[in-house]
Write a protein that holds these residues in place. Sequence first.
Motif, PDB file in Angstrom:
ATOM      1  N   ALA A 105       6.874  -8.478   2.316  1.00  0.00           N
ATOM      2  CA  ALA A 105       5.547  -8.008   2.743  1.00  0.00           C
ATOM      3  C   ALA A 105       5.323  -6.525   2.449  1.00  0.00           C
ATOM      4  N   PRO A 106       6.288  -5.623   2.740  1.00  0.00           N
ATOM      5  CA  PRO A 106       6.054  -4.202   2.418  1.00  0.00           C
ATOM      6  C   PRO A 106       5.812  -3.973   0.931  1.00  0.00           C
ATOM      7  N   ALA A 107       6.524  -4.716   0.079  1.00  0.00           N
ATOM      8  CA  ALA A 107       6.334  -4.560  -1.364  1.00  0.00           C
ATOM      9  C   ALA A 107       4.920  -4.976  -1.764  1.00  0.00           C
ATOM     10  N   LEU A 108       4.415  -6.068  -1.178  1.00  0.00           N
ATOM     11  CA  LEU A 108       3.055  -6.511  -1.488  1.00  0.00           C
ATOM     12  C   LEU A 108       2.030  -5.475  -1.051  1.00  0.00           C
ATOM     13  N   LEU A 109       2.256  -4.874   0.112  1.00  0.00           N
ATOM     14  CA  LEU A 109       1.343  -3.843   0.609  1.00  0.00           C
ATOM     15  C   LEU A 109       1.355  -2.620  -0.304  1.00  0.00           C
ATOM     16  N   VAL A 110       2.547  -2.219  -0.742  1.00  0.00           N
ATOM     17  CA  VAL A 110       2.660  -1.063  -1.645  1.00  0.00           C
ATOM     18  C   VAL A 110       1.965  -1.357  -2.970  1.00  0.00           C
TER      19      VAL A 110
END
Length: 304
Positions: free
Chosen positions: A279-284
């Motif tokens: 999820a953090p990678a998708l947000l970034v």
Amino acid sequence: MRLQFILSEIGVGLRRNLSMTISVILVTFVSLTFVGAAGLLQLQINEMKDDWYDKVEVSIFLCPADSEVPTCAGGEATAEQIDALRTELEGEELSPYVKEIFFESKEDAFASFTEQFADEFWAQGVTADDLQASFRVALVDPEQYQVLSDLFTGRQGVEEVRDQREVIEPLILVLNRASLVAAALAAVMLLAAVLLITTTIRLSAMSRRRETGIMRLVGASNLFIQLPFMLEGAIAATIGAALSVAGLWFGVKYLVEDWLAQSVRFVQYIGTDAVWTIAPALLVIAIGLATVSSVVTLSRYTKV
């Protein structure tokens, strides 16, 4: 006061280009869903490799009575041949490669066969004499299968040396290719998202050129002028990323954990915690797309 002005400008921009903003959200959602699916698929592949490769065994199948393989011309493997194979497998020469050895007699093989296929009608006529004895060898490093294959293939009393990875690796290959396809689709969708975000910000900037000119005249900085436009794109992309994470979570929860894991039990599946991992990678990625698109567009369309 400045914060209130920026927030009001963001609200104006989102309302003026509502349909385009919704399009940005949807395209970002779809593209990041493909990116997330590719990431989850790769995590699943790694999970399967870690789980299965540790259990991979080399099977040395001994000659049955009716084999046509040249090494079985003398008929079923004799006790002397079996003892010779056991001695060699347990010898010092192979100790760096062999972790554990298990001998499965025809009776053991029949017991396992009966337990596994007891409910199948075609298995009712199978007897212990129809099966063959084998050595199951667990290796210290599964990649060193070729050492045992070279040593025992063609040996009298040995019908076949088989690496269980031959069964696993075609599935791993299919999953890897599916992951590549998902990544390729994700790349195309991400390009579409960049173009759409760029178009949305350009339209928003062009519709507010008069306000931008006034702000220039009163001495507003480039950052102050461009920030509302940048935040509009970032907000739309972040909403799309959030929807993507939610969609992936529901997909893993209901399709993988609640359905697939109950139907196919021999595979160790990823869980919803894997979604939070990516999820953090998708947000970034979402914020990065919006930022790059905004910088490229605004450098041209906010000039007065």
